[in-house]
Design a protein around this motif. Structure first.
Motif, mmCIF file in Angstrom:
data_model
loop_
_atom_site.group_PDB
_atom_site.id
_atom_site.type_symbol
_atom_site.label_atom_id
_atom_site.label_comp_id
_atom_site.label_asym_id
_atom_site.label_seq_id
_atom_site.Cartn_x
_atom_site.Cartn_y
_atom_site.Cartn_z
ATOM 1 N N SER A 105 0.813 -1.211 0.000
ATOM 2 C CA SER A 105 0.000 0.000 0.000
ATOM 3 C C SER A 105 0.846 1.260 0.000
ATOM 4 C CB SER A 105 -0.932 0.017 1.223
ATOM 5 O OG SER A 105 -0.163 -0.027 2.412
ATOM 6 N N SER A 106 2.110 1.140 0.376
ATOM 7 C CA SER A 106 3.000 2.295 0.384
ATOM 8 C C SER A 106 4.433 1.811 0.217
ATOM 9 C CB SER A 106 2.866 3.081 1.691
ATOM 10 O OG SER A 106 3.235 2.274 2.795
ATOM 11 N N CYS A 107 5.297 2.742 -0.197
ATOM 12 C CA CYS A 107 6.707 2.410 -0.394
ATOM 13 C C CYS A 107 7.411 2.354 0.959
ATOM 14 C CB CYS A 107 7.369 3.442 -1.293
ATOM 15 S SG CYS A 107 9.146 3.191 -1.497
ATOM 16 N N PRO A 108 8.099 1.268 1.287
ATOM 17 C CA PRO A 108 8.764 1.185 2.588
ATOM 18 C C PRO A 108 9.970 2.107 2.709
ATOM 19 C CG PRO A 108 9.308 -0.722 1.253
ATOM 20 C CD PRO A 108 8.249 0.032 0.498
ATOM 21 N N TYR A 109 10.445 2.650 1.585
ATOM 22 C CA TYR A 109 11.620 3.520 1.630
ATOM 23 C C TYR A 109 11.256 4.985 1.860
ATOM 24 C CZ TYR A 109 14.527 -0.318 -0.024
ATOM 25 O OH TYR A 109 15.196 -1.517 -0.131
ATOM 26 N N CYS A 110 10.184 5.456 1.208
ATOM 27 C CA CYS A 110 9.849 6.871 1.317
ATOM 28 C C CYS A 110 8.446 7.114 1.840
ATOM 29 C CB CYS A 110 10.028 7.570 -0.030
ATOM 30 S SG CYS A 110 8.800 7.093 -1.280
ATOM 31 N N GLY A 111 7.634 6.071 1.985
ATOM 32 C CA GLY A 111 6.288 6.223 2.505
ATOM 33 C C GLY A 111 5.270 6.677 1.486
ATOM 34 N N ASN A 112 5.670 6.802 0.215
ATOM 35 C CA ASN A 112 4.737 7.251 -0.809
ATOM 36 C C ASN A 112 3.590 6.238 -0.961
ATOM 37 O OD1 ASN A 112 4.042 8.992 -3.138
ATOM 38 N ND2 ASN A 112 4.373 7.106 -4.270
ATOM 39 N N PRO A 113 2.344 6.695 -0.862
ATOM 40 C CA PRO A 113 1.217 5.753 -0.885
ATOM 41 C C PRO A 113 0.810 5.282 -2.271
ATOM 42 C CG PRO A 113 0.411 7.966 -0.585
ATOM 43 C CD PRO A 113 1.912 8.059 -0.582
ATOM 44 N N ASN A 161 2.038 8.150 13.206
ATOM 45 C CA ASN A 161 3.085 7.667 12.304
ATOM 46 C C ASN A 161 2.771 6.328 11.636
ATOM 47 O OD1 ASN A 161 3.453 5.827 14.331
ATOM 48 N ND2 ASN A 161 5.674 6.030 14.407
ATOM 49 N N HIS A 162 1.551 5.826 11.775
ATOM 50 C CA HIS A 162 1.111 4.634 11.041
ATOM 51 C C HIS A 162 2.018 3.435 11.303
ATOM 52 C CE1 HIS A 162 -1.338 7.604 9.027
ATOM 53 N NE2 HIS A 162 -0.263 8.223 8.576
ATOM 54 N N ILE A 163 2.278 3.174 12.567
ATOM 55 C CA ILE A 163 3.217 2.116 12.927
ATOM 56 C C ILE A 163 2.777 0.747 12.413
ATOM 57 C CG2 ILE A 163 2.171 1.548 15.159
ATOM 58 C CD1 ILE A 163 5.008 1.402 16.307
ATOM 59 N N GLU A 164 1.471 0.561 12.202
ATOM 60 C CA GLU A 164 0.969 -0.722 11.722
ATOM 61 C C GLU A 164 1.349 -0.972 10.267
ATOM 62 O OE1 GLU A 164 -0.539 -2.940 13.589
ATOM 63 O OE2 GLU A 164 -0.676 -1.712 15.399
ATOM 64 N N VAL A 314 14.616 -7.304 6.427
ATOM 65 C CA VAL A 314 14.542 -6.036 7.154
ATOM 66 C C VAL A 314 13.072 -5.634 7.274
ATOM 67 C CG1 VAL A 314 15.228 -3.612 7.214
ATOM 68 C CG2 VAL A 314 16.775 -5.307 6.215
ATOM 69 N N TRP A 315 12.657 -5.307 8.488
ATOM 70 C CA TRP A 315 11.341 -4.696 8.701
ATOM 71 C C TRP A 315 11.528 -3.198 8.595
ATOM 72 C CZ3 TRP A 315 6.927 -7.135 8.464
ATOM 73 C CH2 TRP A 315 6.874 -8.499 8.768
ATOM 74 N N MET A 316 10.707 -2.539 7.739
ATOM 75 C CA MET A 316 10.902 -1.126 7.458
ATOM 76 C C MET A 316 9.605 -0.343 7.601
ATOM 77 S SD MET A 316 13.359 -1.372 4.096
ATOM 78 C CE MET A 316 13.196 0.394 3.845
ATOM 79 N N LEU A 317 9.756 0.894 8.063
ATOM 80 C CA LEU A 317 8.651 1.833 8.115
ATOM 81 C C LEU A 317 9.188 3.207 7.752
ATOM 82 C CD1 LEU A 317 5.761 2.792 8.855
ATOM 83 C CD2 LEU A 317 6.590 3.131 11.182
ATOM 84 N N SER A 318 8.649 3.785 6.695
ATOM 85 C CA SER A 318 8.981 5.161 6.337
ATOM 86 C C SER A 318 7.740 6.002 6.541
ATOM 87 C CB SER A 318 9.436 5.251 4.872
ATOM 88 O OG SER A 318 9.764 6.596 4.542
ATOM 89 N N THR A 319 7.855 7.023 7.351
ATOM 90 C CA THR A 319 6.692 7.848 7.675
ATOM 91 C C THR A 319 7.059 9.324 7.572
ATOM 92 O OG1 THR A 319 4.964 8.241 9.335
ATOM 93 C CG2 THR A 319 7.194 7.870 10.152
ATOM 94 N N LYS A 320 6.068 10.148 7.274
ATOM 95 C CA LYS A 320 6.299 11.587 7.129
ATOM 96 C C LYS A 320 5.639 12.330 8.284
ATOM 97 C CE LYS A 320 6.606 11.477 2.083
ATOM 98 N NZ LYS A 320 6.057 11.956 0.801
ATOM 99 N N TRP A 321 6.292 13.388 8.731
ATOM 100 C CA TRP A 321 5.754 14.233 9.800
ATOM 101 C C TRP A 321 6.307 15.630 9.610
ATOM 102 C CZ3 TRP A 321 7.476 16.873 14.277
ATOM 103 C CH2 TRP A 321 6.462 17.229 15.173
ATOM 104 N N ASN A 322 5.402 16.608 9.548
ATOM 105 C CA ASN A 322 5.792 18.006 9.340
ATOM 106 C C ASN A 322 6.682 18.186 8.115
ATOM 107 O OD1 ASN A 322 4.282 18.814 11.485
ATOM 108 N ND2 ASN A 322 5.988 19.487 12.764
#
Length: 370
Positions: A105-113, A161-164, A314-322
């Protein structure tokens, strides 16, 4: 070899199978049956050999793939690629592959949905893989634990931050076996002091120390993805190489797999740096019995190198904030975690003021009394 990971279905109920790192087996979510990787591969190998026409087509396609990957001599089986999907991120350019049942549903590197699936076109086939040992729940728990005690972490970040959305990704690596030869010159000193009357005398002896030798290195790891920050990958090392397996697409269901975009030649500077630093440290360890030791000059060269293409979990999470990106990465085998965290400036300034103001009052009070 199995026909493709989309055909890895439960022999009992035909539902999709997925690999579970904790058990090391393929499991069915519908009927609960579990299977050894070798067992499933054998079953689908028999299914594959039943069709002579499909076998002939696979061999023809395999020859074409071999020509395209002549440098490495590693190719995907045509039937494997037929069952794979490729997810291309328009924001960072990441190309991720998986079986047709795995959703991204989103890119694990940049968080792009907006990640659009397409057919996987092939590429070099990995030789080795370390399967995931820790599941998604373990990764989520580790991230939540990572947040605890971070007094300057903005509350809104941890809430939003959508940790799930953390995703399991097989990251491409080059593993290099190499032989390094080197030589170094050191300036060493020994000093002794004594008193003569009112004088303290120090005598220093200077020595030139030369060392040379060779050292073999096995499987120096460097990640082969430009999207993944090298510092993150270095930080979650080491991997336990006893867990290395011959690559099989049976390990992919339920996970994404990144396609390498850093060649062997482009990886050599990082490999050389790691090998040279280790070689220098080992040579200097042999310079003993001196008070001080300083490197004057040193030179090293890799005289033989062999590369293996491997996938690491590798478990990855990329999230955006501000408006900023924050990347978390966790070793899917050992649980070692690294992550970027924002700082709440308001909390930081309040904390700083709580320490600085009483300290300033104490200093001013002491000055006034003096």
């Amino acid at each position: 070899m199995a026909t493709g990971i989309t055909t890895y279905q439960c022999p009992a109920c035909t539902a999709p199978l997925h690999f579970v790192g904790e058990s090391g087996k393929l499991e069915c979510d519908y009927c609960g049956k579990t299977y050894e990787v070798a067992e499933i591969e054998r079953l689908f190998q028999e299914k594959e050999s039943a069709s002579a026409a499909a076998q002939a087509k696979a061999e023809a396609d395999l020859d074409k793939e071999k020509t395209a990957a002549e440098e490495m001599g590693m190719t995907w089986d045509a039937q494997e690629t037929a069952g794979m999907k490729s997810y291309n991120c328009p924001a960072c350019g990441a190309q991720l592959i998986c079986d047709a049942t795995t959703a991204a549903s989103s890119c694990p590197y940049c968080g792009n949905p907006t990640v659009a699936p397409g057919q996987f076109a092939g590429g070099l086939r990995p030789e080795l893989v370390i399967p995931f040992k820790l599941d998604k729940q373990a990764a989520i728990a580790a991230l939540k634990q990572y947040y605890r005690g971070k007094k300057f972490l903005p509350k809104a970040f941890s809430d939003q931050n959508h940790i799930e959305e953390i995703q399991g990704v097989y990251v491409p690596f080059w593993l290099c076996d190499c032989q390094v030869e080197g030589a170094a010159t050191y300036e060493a000193t020994n000093s002794r002091s004594w008193k003569e009357g009112d004088y303290e005398i120090t005598e220093t002896d200077y020595y030139q120390v030369d060392r040379s030798g060779s050292l073999g290195f096995a499987r120096i790891p460097v990640d082969a993805s430009t999207k993944m920050p090298d510092a993150h990958m270095d930080a979650i090392e080491p991997y336990d190489y006893s867990g290395l397996k011959a690559f099989s697409t049976a390990y992919l269901p339920g996970f994404l797999a990144d396609v390498y975009d850093v060649s062997q030649q482009e990886s050599m500077p990082r490999i050389e740096t790691r090998a040279h630093n280790s070689m220098g440290a080992e040579l200097q360890k042999t310079v003993q019995g001196y008070g001080t030791v300083h490197v004057q000059n040193q030179s090293f060269r890799i005289c033989r190198a062999d590369m293996k293409y491997a996938l690491m979990p590798v478990w990855m999470l990329s999230t955006k904030w501000n408006g900023q990106n924050f990347l978390f990465a966790m070793n899917g085998q050992t649980g070692k975690l690294i992550g970027d965290l924002p700082v709440d400036k308001g909390k930081y300034l309040a904390w700083f003021a709580g320490i600085a103001l009483p300290l300033m009052a104490l200093i001013l009070g002491g000055w006034f009394l003096l």
